[in-house]
Design an enzyme around this catalytic site. Structure first.
Site, short mmCIF file in Angstrom:
data_model
loop_
_atom_site.label_atom_id
_atom_site.label_comp_id
_atom_site.label_asym_id
_atom_site.label_seq_id
_atom_site.Cartn_x
_atom_site.Cartn_y
_atom_site.Cartn_z
N GLU A 128 -12.43 -2.38 12.36
CA GLU A 128 -12.46 -1.63 11.09
C GLU A 128 -13.65 -2.04 10.21
O GLU A 128 -14.41 -1.19 9.76
CB GLU A 128 -11.15 -1.86 10.35
N GLU A 146 0.82 -1.22 0.00
CA GLU A 146 0.00 0.00 0.00
C GLU A 146 0.85 1.26 0.00
O GLU A 146 0.56 2.22 0.71
CB GLU A 146 -0.96 -0.01 1.19
N ASP A 175 -8.67 -8.91 3.89
CA ASP A 175 -8.31 -7.84 4.83
C ASP A 175 -9.30 -7.76 5.98
O ASP A 175 -10.10 -6.82 6.02
CB ASP A 175 -8.24 -6.51 4.08
#
Lengths: 719, 719
Positions: free
Chosen positions: A413, A306, A385
């Site tokens: 998240e 990333e 993820d």
């Protein structure tokens, strides 16, 4: 909103009342060292409140003087076996020690033996950490620790390294803020580029971690930028200050580092891991760190991921990169946590041949056997993820010559951001118990515990034991912040607690862990009904992860969240993006074909039986169907429902379950059982959960009705 | 990226070469006052470069002394008619003045007469501003101003108020940054809560504004927060400093104010517009401002809109709120711009009965006739929010007893964010020429010019004329920032230029305006081919708005943009949100039913013929079809194409047009015609436009193919 005292954080699972049983009794602590002193101080604090006594023998071979009580024996003895002869009042401990006997082999350095005999509860350990964990086991048992006799039982952690990873930024990040993916206020360590300096809070945090079984932490985000780089150099003192605060609880500090730190900090022209100057730079950095923090744990690295720098830039492998850091740390016994979260984050959604799920396996398994022994390759539990539902990452079964850690996310998240109740213990339990080679073969817990490789991962106790034995353990992304309740949602405390407990003992029943947490955390008032409280908490928490799954992305397809912040539904939010997270819904069907026969071939990354089980529509588990297959809306699940009707049914059901949670919570009333401030905070969050669950339900159902044209067989309102 | 001198901004449409024709000639300036001095200084600056001369007669009745040239007559006379007798060399000017004659009525205070007679070009005005605008008309004409004789032509602005609205924040907003919806770098006024203090740049900006016809500006965002509130009080000096810089170019400064300023700044317990203390507070504020800035323009207010405070909070109407501020400003001649952009921004997408398009009409038309004369109700050109295609707002035809301004957006929030070429002149021209009551009846330009109400909006010139005559004029949200090219994309300068020109003369052909801008801005080098340059710029700009429309949201449906930042496609990005901007696409069709027969009834807000024309599928224009109707994908357009095939065709065509723009721009080469830095900047932006256009095309086409299942009849690749 909350009226709780803002100056001191919520005691979480260590309120004073949790020490009532110990604090009212006569205790002997025997042994030397910082952690033994912590044990003594914990007991003394409890005694000061509840009227008991504590004696501390620091290893002299004579009986310690007893004051303030009569000649009756101790109720509790916590002793290092090497601490010398025990007093007469501790005779049962001598017996237990004899029974354990040197011929039975040494205890794990963090292990302990627990027994109760002749009215004395005995905890014996061979190293100070064991005594500390033994104390917290006695705390967990509460009054039961002092009831009937108990046979000797040896406890030791299944996973050697149990690390809490803080994604706390030192500087405030312009997009991500002070804590990346943090939902509990600011950081407990940093504010605007500087340490907060709240020593009490950090010490209290270390205590909570030790009490659930954690033994390590990173103190900064894996995305390292700005001031955080300088924690390696002129801001190393800030790290040392934290290490000093958490050391008494057996917590080692690790640092997230930027692979390009030599360039960023000292202007080296390269960060090539084979460059002599770069290697020397890291060696000097390690020497400096260990000169300041002798028990420093090591580095965590997000490289070539990333946008973070990494060895690829220099034509080197992840093994080259990780080994370079490992060599710098090796003289001091430090480890490198090297994240396997590497994928193309600039994927073209039009390119159907690339599958992000394949990436970690494709990048890392060719390197198996090439990592140093003090490198831990840190693998996210699923191939994508931290979704609400994913298969277990095939990397965990594909690197027998490498120390692997599994990474889970306590910070919610993708699971409700601590506005939704979502107890993740059952999810992590499934992951840790998953048997990649089929039933009866080693589990993920065995892999990361090291026992899948050498049959017995327990290393002998010793001064130089720094966790470099096989197995990489558990990494938990922290859900903690400067919030009064530590975790925003008070009930999200259970996730951190469960992460620690499952790291220590992955075979624990997550609902039993919940009971531990409830017993420790909540002290029903004299007028309260403890069964009502326990029943309510179980009603809210037990099934909450599956409830959350029901009203969000269906059947393992994942995502469908708002881009960027990831809260709330946006079915197509990532569908035409560069992130590789697609569902391919059209008017006929939905799901990702990852089969070998017609899809991306991802199923082939699994060993048997899973390679075939996931490949076939006949055997693929319903809950992962859309992760592995693209199917028509009228495809019939093993459950007997069609995919489209399953979507409608589970979404309506999920909302109804949240509505029931709201009703259950209302019923325990604002006062009494949990305190008005905590009740109000949970009430407020439940209201938001219900609103959000309805938004999820209506959005997903409307999306699929519009797309499929298939009406709900039950005729419910879809917009 | 650019090698342009960062210390001085690009000259935009006022490079020195634009003054070549004037600067090489003999000019006489006659008259008094700041703006006349500006005219003289502009000519003098040109003469210093190109060798001409300028004489300035400040009103004495005697012939000014002539130096440096012989006795031959002036080439150019710029004179106030009241400036006294003219010298012999200016005899033709006297004749022109006589021809205009007092019996013909006074010129507009900003108007001028232009003629050329006997070798003298003559500009006459009755007020200094007219002389300034006359000068810039001569600049526009260039050498042609000095060619053949010209009959007397009187120029005056169709719209009295032509205001540039800056959404510049004083403090940096945590989400929106220094400039809300700014795509050209920082603010030219503010940085981190303080003035930048770049006087040269602000003066240069005022000059550019005057040269395209603007006469007012707000200097702060309509969302007023933090330090911006204090521009009314202790930071008023910052505003005065700007006013001093722009005054010589006829630009008046207005301020955006927060309706709750009395509460925020002085702790009043209310901002109720009928409260005596509140009214007194605003009266004092106005007095203070006019004591510091005598020609202050007035206030702009975004009230009860997207979370901003307003009169609704106190049970009052928008008329109550606006009139209260108007009363405070009236003694000084100031005006209130009160935005009609009021709607429910917390709409439930499940509620099909609410239609955001209806909101401004429903809120404001009941108040028609109840606003003070110095209130201008500021209406966005369309009923939604500055989309690429919308119908004209029906509010503009529904408040005959109210001064209305139309607001357009030069900053390309929804039209490519100054990374895409999108010349908006044709769009604004359509809006201004739109005839709400049908052909031959007044246009939007007439409404906001005031002539639809009283037949002649021209007020007599006079000292106390402060724009309070009928008609609210044009408000343009600025696209300017601290970028070297002012607008990020160098070609986006054309939008600001066109806005000013269309505000002055709404009937101008927007492509002719483009020619003006090209002629002024680009000075082909000796070796360059001016026809190639002009042809290339027209090829890029002329059709760019329609090109942008082709590859984005189809047939007037709007939005389909990424939430938040609004760049790039996200078809469902706002579909399940609270913003009221839906397309309702399902597997059968797409569009919003706003008919009276079966939909929200929005068509009924229009007068005839549009109420019926929009209502009927037979007469609704194709480009607005999905704004007014929900139709099946196979619905046949007036063009003969089906809706779905139209979507595919226009999207592929739009991308191909951008690809052709890239080729055209490449062809003029990096050097020569426009300078290498500008060429590089445009090249870079075109590459991004092409990438983005492809992303739009592929996303939209894939979305609708997946949803409709209807293949492209031409068999092109859809993903």
């Amino acid at each position: 909103m909350t009226t709780a005292d803002p100056t001191s954080p919520h005691p979480a699972w260590l309120p004073p009342a949790a020490f009532r049983a110990i604090g009212s009794r006569q205790t002997l602590v025997c042994g030397d060292g910082t952690l033994v002193e912590t044990v003594r101080d914990e007991v003394a604090r409890a005694c000061a409140r509840f009227g008991g006594t504590v004696q501390h023998s620091t290893g002299a071979a004579t009986e310690p003087e007893r004051t303030g009580v009569g000649a009756r024996p101790y109720d509790l003895v916590l002793a290092l076996r090497a601490a010398g002869s025990l007093p007469a009042g501790a005779a049962p401990a001598v017996e237990v020690g004899r029974e354990l006997g040197p011929d039975r082999g040494g205890l794990d350095p963090e292990g302990f033996a627990l027994a109760r005999r002749d009215g004395v509860t005995v905890v014996l350990a061979d190293a100070p950490a064991g005594l500390l964990y033994g104390l917290f086991e006695v705390v967990r048992l509460g009054a039961a620790a002092f009831d009937a006799d108990r046979a000797v039982r040896v406890h030791s952690p299944a996973l050697r390294l149990r690390l809490v990873s803080h994604w706390d930024n030192v500087d405030v990040h312009p997009v991500m803020g002070q804590v990346e993916r943090g939902y509990a206020g600011g950081s407990i360590f940093w504010r605007d580029g500087a340490p907060i300096g709240d020593s009490d809070r950090i010490r209290e945090y270390a205590r909570l971690l030790a009490a659930c079984g954690m033994n390590a932490m990173t103190v900064n985000n894996v995305n390292v930028h700005g001031t955080a780089n300088r924690l390696l150099t002129d801001r190393l003192g800030d790290v040392a200050a934290i290490a000093d605060l958490v050391r008494p609880y057996g917590i080692r500090v690790h640092l997230s580092v930027n692979f390009a730190a030599p360039v960023a900090l000292d202007g080296l022209h390269t960060a090539d891991p084979l460059d002599r100057d770069v290697r020397a730079w890291w060696a000097r950095a390690a020497g400096r760190i260990y000169g300041t923090i002798p028990d420093f744990g090591g580095f965590m690295v997000k490289a070539d991921s990333e946008g973070q720098p990494g060895p690829y830039r220099y034509g080197r492998t992840h093994a080259d990169g990780a080994n370079m850091l490992a060599d710098a740390l090796a003289p001091y016994g430090g480890v490198v946590h090297w994240r396997a979260f590497v994928y193309n984050h600039r994927q073209d959604w039009r390119d159907r041949s690339t599958d992000r799920a394949r990436a970690a396996y494709d990048h890392f398994t060719p390197l198996d056997g090439r990592f140093r022994d003090n490198v831990i390759v840190q693998v996210k539990h699923g191939p994508m993820d931290f979704q609400t539902r994913e298969p277990v990452s095939p990397v965990l079964a594909a690197m027998p010559g490498t120390r692997l850690a599994v990474e889970v996310q306590a910070t919610q998240e993708y699971t409700g951001q601590q506005r939704h109740v979502c107890y993740l213990g059952p999810w992590w339990s499934e992951v840790l118990r998953f048997a990649p080679w089929g039933p009866g073969r080693p589990t993920v817990a065995a892999v990361v515990g090291g026992s899948s490789r050498d049959g017995d991962r327990t290393a002998p106790a010793g001064d130089d034991d720094r966790g470099v034995s096989a197995g990489g353990g558990l990494v938990v992304v922290s859900n903690v912040g400067a919030d009064h309740y530590w975790t925003g949602h008070p009930l999200a405390q259970a996730n951190l607690y469960a992460a620690g407990r499952l790291g220590w003992a992955p075979d624990l029943d997550p609902l039993a862990v919940l009971d531990e947490w409830i017993d420790l955390t909540f002290t029903p008032s004299a007028t309260g009904d403890p069964d009502l409280l326990r029943g309510t908490l179980h009603a809210l928490l037990d099934d909450s992860w599956r409830t959350y799954e029901r009203y969000t992305a269906p059947l393992g397809v994942g995502f469908m969240v708002a881009p960027g912040h990831h809260y709330g539904p946006d079915v197509d939010g990532y569908e035409y993006s560069r992130w590789g997270t697609y569902h391919f819904a059209d008017r006929d069907g939905v799901g990702v074909d990852r089969t070998r026969a017609t899809g991306t071939g991802f199923t082939g990354q699994y060993p048997q039986p899973w390679a075939d089980r996931y490949e076939s529509l006949d055997t693929c588990p319903d809950e992962l169907l859309l992760f592995f297959h693209h199917v028509p809306y009228q495809h019939v699940l093993h459950s007997g429902s069609t995919v489209i009707q399953h979507i409608y049914d589970t979404h309506f059901a999920g909302v109804e379950q949240v509505a029931e949670m709201v009703r259950r919570w209302e019923r325990i009333g604002p006062a009494g059982l949990v305190g008005p401030a905590l009740h109000a905070r949970v009430t407020e969050r439940l209201a938001e959960q219900l609103r959000s669950a309805r938004q999820w339900c209506d959005t997903i159902n409307t999306y699929f009705l519009r797309k499929s044209g298939v009406p709900d067989v039950r005729g419910r309102r879809i917009h």
